[in-house]
Motif scaffolding. Structure first.
Motif, PDB file in Angstrom:
ATOM      1  N   GLN A 108       0.956  -1.181   0.090  1.00 21.09           N
ATOM      2  CA  GLN A 108       0.053   0.000   0.132  1.00 21.09           C
ATOM      3  C   GLN A 108       0.906   1.178   0.007  1.00 21.09           C
ATOM      4  O   GLN A 108       1.773   1.252   0.217  1.00 21.09           O
ATOM      5  CB  GLN A 108      -0.793  -0.075   1.217  1.00 21.09           C
ATOM      6  N   GLY A 137       3.259   2.609   3.187  1.00 21.58           N
ATOM      7  CA  GLY A 137       3.190   1.530   4.079  1.00 21.58           C
ATOM      8  C   GLY A 137       4.695   0.978   4.105  1.00 21.58           C
ATOM      9  O   GLY A 137       5.687   1.596   3.592  1.00 21.58           O
ATOM     10  N   ARG A 165      -5.336  -2.774   4.387  1.00 22.08           N
ATOM     11  CA  ARG A 165      -4.571  -2.876   5.680  1.00 22.08           C
ATOM     12  C   ARG A 165      -3.695  -3.935   5.700  1.00 22.08           C
ATOM     13  O   ARG A 165      -3.648  -5.037   5.307  1.00 22.08           O
ATOM     14  CB  ARG A 165      -5.103  -2.892   7.054  1.00 22.08           C
ATOM     15  N   THR A 166      -1.961  -3.667   6.355  1.00 19.14           N
ATOM     16  CA  THR A 166      -1.057  -4.712   5.774  1.00 19.14           C
ATOM     17  C   THR A 166      -1.341  -5.611   7.114  1.00 19.14           C
ATOM     18  O   THR A 166      -1.954  -5.320   8.176  1.00 19.14           O
ATOM     19  CB  THR A 166       0.449  -4.094   6.415  1.00 19.14           C
ATOM     20  N   ALA A 195      -3.831  -7.923   6.816  1.00 20.85           N
ATOM     21  CA  ALA A 195      -5.244  -8.288   7.072  1.00 20.85           C
ATOM     22  C   ALA A 195      -5.360  -9.559   6.308  1.00 20.85           C
ATOM     23  O   ALA A 195      -4.820  -9.778   5.462  1.00 20.85           O
ATOM     24  CB  ALA A 195      -6.298  -7.138   6.541  1.00 20.85           C
TER      25      ALA A 195
END
Lengths: 804, 412
Positions: free
Chosen positions: A170, A173, A246-247, A249
């Motif tokens: 993302q 991130g 989200r990382t 997830a």
């Protein structure tokens, strides 16, 4: 772009369990020397139909002749003996038939082979009713299957699109993306593996894993509104997963559809979340929305522009979210999903407008929306085309790619506006990887930028790996040469440094990766390798030059770990993982297994003692000596010391006939030895003579003697020189020490050894007897211990060391 | 046997070729050149009946190597090309054309021109159809170079005329260039195909000499002849020509209408929309709405603030006047199942707000009217806008709230 390493490096460790390679051409082709010669003239391969049919009968006899076999078994005689008169009328002797078949097998491929009349008669008689499954039907099915296997070997289009996807990190991130790939022995597990992008990408944590009900053929992914949608296609099922932005997830499975015909395509919309397009081999195109379900856009088993037999269909999205392209081998059309019957236009046609060659067919179309919203990529087995949907039919770019196999996988990495876009093409069977760059589309004309470039393939790393043991080398070779099954890549910009990571998946489930660095980005760096160093044989991967020891060292380390894991996984033979079990019912008769009818003397005695001890409330201190079972006691070993020449002599002396013993020993053995020596010399002479006479004859003779020498030399050479402390205490099976015991006796020396080997080297019978007599002297000496256990074996060896 | 020999020869030839390919793809030009010298032997026994024979192979590979090889010079390159021209007669024109391109890339325009005229005078046997086409192409490129010289002379002349004196010789030369260029360019344009460069040059020439009728005819032919592949550029050229000529709105609109039919996502659609919006006719304004809706369907227009403002303006107009709400309703009907996810998701609201405030303003207005005041996009943007105390966002909120019944009528 320049490759940073000399070869692709494995990203993930090989999964446990061995990979079963798919059938190779030699498995289903007719192989015979003569046939090969015949084939060289003509084109086309011959399928070994008969062999496969035979395999079926052998592998599934119950299905093939189950009930008829039971009915007829009285009428088939399987012995060698002649049949008696009354039986002959109703029974066939099968051994004769089998012999005929064997003879036929030996003459296989001979153009003038005549069927034995007996066989012909038999097949005439039985062909129609012997088989449970009608033979014609079975043959049709088998032939169809064989043809399909063969065409799959020539070109397998079920893999089109590739089964590897990279979900980029993302924005803003950590540099951690996700690799979506299939795995497992049947490639029916789907893994979402977090990968940290470092010098070498590194897997982090354990992957999210899903077990599917079919082999994964294709994995497609697209990012919409910051979420990744992953579509997975197997033959009869398609599924879609959502991976939240989200990382860390977990991926969420959304929906699965089942198709009656194998699906040939699944693409994920880059415009709308949860929208995909599906094609099946029946010529149907669906728009699949997770919310609203399937919408059929087209159903047409015929190809679009001219007739082509391939049922392969493909579809993809275009710049307009409601307009889908759909393709077959002859070209591409665009359909409007709102009115699919009416609104469509031709985007690409194999033909004159595009300057196509004869026999050229569409292999993979791909929407290049991330580079330019209206651009399209079409690959054929000869060329690559870039199309603009605003100017249909006339390609804006054409380039013959000259790949050995048609490119089934493609991956686009869009460049910034005005910069060049990178397109990777990958072939399956040959594992080729090609990097193309082009620019233009908006204001300027499309053109290739720079020269196309070949990237490392998985198989290319074999030459850099250290040589393995032959069977491992073979395994490695087979593993690394597995056809490619997918392709993914990502661009990484780290300030001035720009690099590209290319992932390649093989059918065995291995994911390899290579890094390419942009040349203009680091002009100061010296060229990593000269042209000469890429020559086969050199292995810069393992040499670790001074310039960048960490990087190369890491690659080498990665390789070592991968190899170790691979060999660990494949050590045990794949099919027989269970231990062989023996039924003891057939080894022993029932009487053997039955215990003695009543308690034996000993048992009775012991029981009595036990009773007594219990009544008295005392201890059982020791058993009576007579009650001790004989074998495990050390006393029994005492006779084993007999072989000692000293004790033998002493025994003789005690008995009083010591002189006689001495006479016997010297005379007899001297004569024996002399005879043996003479014999050996003569044998050697004879062998020499033979060798000069005819080479071919002696070659077989020497081979024989060598064999016997080998089989003989083993134990005797070992045993005298054996060190007193042995690590073999546990290793020899119960039987082998008994065989060796005469050799470990104190006397064994030159004479014994040579005479024994003489006997085995084909000494005439009459001499063998004398030899045997001689040997019996030694054999009689030591009475063999009945059942030496482990501890005894070591004791046995001690005298032999003393005698030396 | 000779058959076997032939087979072996072919095998080694293929092997050699694959080595060359390998070297080329790894950009090892030196190695490739060495292999190519070996491959030249394959010319001796050219049994092949393949599509691309060894001589063509050598030509293609050779040019590629010489182009990239660090030690090659233009002289060597020319020499190689001359050899290649003699090697295959059938390919002569193709090789010539390629040679000319290389010369042009190196800025040697005069040499390129010479080569082209040389090629033009070349004759071999009976002219085949393909040769004819190639010859036309060569002539056209010579025409292009003539045009280039012409425009150079024209610039000189214009400069001089500014200074106040005229140069007859230069003018003469320019005219002769014009004649030469015009003849050749005219020829190629007659053949069906995509000839954007040639058409543009030819029209430029004609316009300079005031031959507007001819120019118009050429452009009309290029745009409307059904034998030519559908080419949006042809309509763009026609539109630009008409605009230069100061033609009436009507003809401009009809030219753009066709472009809209072919490529609804063309950049000119904004011009088209503004033109239609200004029109007094109801039908045209209706078309304008259609055009802008259709353009915004395309992924490439997603973040085009100009287009969104066009749409917002027209929608606002309609809502205020409360006439023709059915137009919006009709357009919206076919889009209401996918535009919300495509344009008006919460994710996009966030991103548009961060990247381009005015874009998010226009989009929020459209979203508020089409989807009501409870739509995610509108809510997010208006909330943010009011928080940052921007006046126009407060106005926006008021406007949408006031006209919320419109949404009910559109969606109902």
């Amino acid at each position: 772009w320049e490759a940073a390493d000399a070869a692709a490096v494995p990203v993930l460790l090989p999964s446990a369990g061995c990979w079963i390679p798919s059938p190779a051409p030699q498995d289903i082709l007719y192989r015979s020397g003569l046939c090969k010669k015949l084939r060289a003239g003509k084109s086309g391969a011959t399928l070994d139909f008969a062999r496969q049919l035979g395999h079926f009968f052998v592998d599934h006899p119950e299905d093939a002749f189950g009930s008829l076999g039971q009915l007829l078994h009285k009428n088939f005689h399987l012995g060698n003996s002649k049949l008696k008169r009354p039986a002959r009328n109703s029974t066939i002797r099968m051994t004769a038939l089998v012999e005929d078949i064997d003879r036929l097998e030996a003459r296989r491929g001979c153009p003038r082979q005549h069927l034995a009349s007996r066989l012909r008669w038999f097949s005439h008689l039985c062909r129609d009713w012997l088989f449970e499954v009608p033979l014609g039907l079975l043959a049709d099915c088998l032939h169809e299957e064989l043809m399909q296997q063969w065409s799959n070997l020539l070109f397998d289009d079920s893999l089109t699109g590739g089964a590897l996807a990279w979900l980029p990190p993302q924005d803003g991130g950590t540099p951690m993306g996700r690799l979506v790939h299939p795995g497992g022995q049947a490639m029916n597990h789907l893994y979402f593996q977090d990968v940290v992008l470092e010098e070498l990408p590194r897997a982090r944590g354990s992957p999210a894993q899903f077990e599917l009900s079919g082999r994964v053929r294709q994995v497609a992914a697209a990012r919409v509104d910051g979420e990744d949608f992953v579509g997975v296609r197997s033959d009869y099922h398609c599924g879609v997963w959502r991976v939240p932005g989200r990382t860390g997830a977990a991926p969420i499975p959304l929906q699965v559809i089942h198709t009656d015909m194998p699906a040939s395509c699944l693409t994920v919309s880059p415009h709308l979340p949860g929208e995909l397009s599906v094609c099946t081999q029946s010529g149907t195109v669906y728009l699949w929305n997770v919310g609203t379900g399937l919408q059929q856009l087209r159903h047409d088993p015929q190809t679009m522009f001219f007739r082509d037999h391939s049922p392969w269909r493909w579809s993809d999205f275009t710049a307009h979210p409601r307009v889908l392209s759909c393709a077959d081998r002859t070209g591409l059309q665009c359909l409007d999903a709102r009115a699919p019957k009416k609104c469509h236009f031709d985007l690409f046609k194999v033909g004159e407008e595009a300057g196509c060659q004869q026999g050229e067919r569409v292999v993979l179309p791909m929407y290049l929306g991330r580079a330019h919203p209206s651009q399209y990529l079409v690959t054929t087995q000869f060329s690559v085309y870039v199309l603009d949907e605003r100017l249909p039919l006339v390609p804006v770019l054409k380039w013959p790619h000259m790949m050995k196999a048609p490119p089934l996988f493609a991956h686009l990495m869009p460049g910034n506006p005005g910069r060049s876009h990178q397109v990777l093409l990958g072939a399956s069977r040959t594992q080729e990887l090609l990097l193309l760059q082009y620019r233009g589309g908006g204001q300027s004309a499309c053109q290739l930028a720079g020269t196309p470039q070949k990237l490392h393939s998985i198989g290319g790393c074999l030459q850099h790996l250290p040589t393995q043991l032959p069977h491992r080398q073979h395994l490695l070779q087979q593993r690394l040469a597995a056809p490619a099954a997918g392709l993914a890549a990502t661009l990484q910009e780290d300030g001035p440094h720009k690099s590209m990571l290319v992932f390649q998946l093989s059918e065995a489930g291995d994911v390899f990766c290579q890094r390419l660095t942009h040349k203009a980005a680091q002009p100061s760096a010296p060229p990593l390798r000269d042209e000469a160093t890429t020559a086969p044989g050199s292995s810069p991967l393992f040499e670790a030059p001074a310039s960048s020891p960490q990087g190369l060292g890491a690659a080498a380390l990665r390789y070592r770990r991968w190899l170790r894991a691979l060999f660990r996984a494949c050590r045990e033979p794949p099919r027989h993982t269970w231990h062989p079990s023996l039924s003891q019912r057939r080894l022993f008769t029932r009487r053997d297994l039955q215990g003695p009818a009543g308690p034996s003397n000993l048992q009775r005695q012991v029981r009595q003692q036990l009773h007594q001890a219990m009544q008295e409330g005392g201890l059982i201190q020791r058993w009576e000596p007579s009650a001790v079972p004989p074998p495990p006691l050390p006393q029994t070993l005492e006779p084993a010391e007999g072989p000692d020449p000293l004790s033998a002599r002493l025994t003789a002396a005690w008995a009083g006939d010591w002189e006689q013993w001495w006479e016997e020993r010297t005379d007899f053995s001297m004569a024996q030895r002399r005879r043996a020596l003479r014999e050996r010399r003569r044998r050697q002479k004879r062998a020499r003579g033979c060798r000069s006479l005819s080479a071919s004859f002696t070659s077989s003779l020497t081979y024989q003697s060598e064999l016997s020498e080998l089989s003989d030399a083993g134990p005797p050479l070992l045993s005298p020189g054996r060190p007193p402390i042995l690590s073999q205490e546990s290793s020899p099976p119960a039987g082998s020490p008994a065989v060796r015991s005469p050799l470990t006796s104190p006397a064994p020396d030159e004479a014994l050894l040579s005479s024994q080997s003489l006997r085995c080297r084909g000494i005439p019978k009459e001499r063998r007897k004398t030899l045997r007599d001689y040997l019996s002297v030694w054999a009689e000496g030591p009475p063999e211990p009945p059942e030496p256990s482990g501890s005894q074996a070591s004791q046995l060896c001690i005298p032999s060391s003393q005698s030396q | 046997s000779s058959h076997e020999h032939k087979l072996n020869f072919r095998k080694s030839k293929e092997e050699c070729l694959s080595y060359i390919q390998d070297a080329l793809l790894q950009q090892q030009w030196k190695r490739a050149a060495e292999f190519l010298t070996c491959y030249v032997e394959s010319l001796e026994k050219d049994y092949s009946r393949e599509l691309i024979g060894p001589s063509e192979m050598i030509w293609r590979i050779g040019t590629e190597i010489l182009w990239h090889h660090s030690q090659s010079s233009m002289k060597e390159f020319n020499c190689f090309m001359e050899q290649m021209k003699t090697l295959g007669v059938k390919r002569y024109l193709k090789v010539c054309l390629e040679h000319v391109f290389h010369l042009l890339c190196n800025g040697q325009i005069d040499e390129a021109y010479q080569n082209l005229s040389l090629a033009e005078s070349w004759r071999f046997g009976e002219q085949t159809a393909i040769q004819d086409k190639e010859m036309k192409l060569i002539e056209a490129y010579r025409g292009l170079l003539d045009y280039y010289s012409w425009s150079k002379q024209k610039n000189i002349l214009l400069e001089h005329s500014e200074d106040g004196f005229s140069d007859l010789a230069v003018e003469q030369e320019m005219h002769s260039y014009f004649r030469k260029a015009a003849v050749n360019l005219k020829e190629i344009i007659k053949i069906p195909g995509v000839w954007d460069v040639f058409v543009k040059c030819y029209v430029d020439l004609l316009e300079f000499y005031g031959d507007h009728n001819e120019a118009r005819q050429v452009l009309n032919e290029y745009a409307y002849n059904s034998k030519f592949p559908a080419n949006p550029n042809a309509h763009v050229y026609l539109y630009q020509f008409l605009k230069r000529q100061g033609e009436s709105k009507k003809s401009l609109i009809s030219a753009l209408k066709i472009l809209h039919d072919i490529v609804p996502s063309h950049e000119l659609m904004i011009d088209f929309n503004t033109m239609l919006q200004k029109s007094k006719k109801r039908k045209k304004r209706r078309l304008g709405l259609e055009v802008i809706f259709a353009a915004l369907d395309y992924a490439g227009w997603k973040e085009n603030a100009k287009a969104w403002s066009c749409l917002a303006r027209q929608v606002k107009q309609i809502v205020i006047s409360e006439k023709h709400l059915d137009w919006i309703k009709q357009e919206w009907n076919s889009r209401k199942d996918w535009w919300p996810a495509f344009h008006f998701s919460r994710y996009l609201a966030k991103r548009n707000w961060q990247e381009n405030k005015s874009l998010s303003y226009e989009k929020a207005l459209v979203a508020g009217i089409l989807l009501g005041k409870d739509c995610k996009y509108f809510k997010y943007v208006s909330h943010r806008g009011c928080k940052t105390q921007l006046k126009r966002f407060r106005m926006l909120k008021k406007f949408v709230n006031r006209h919320n019944p419109v949404y009910l009528r559109i969606s109902g």
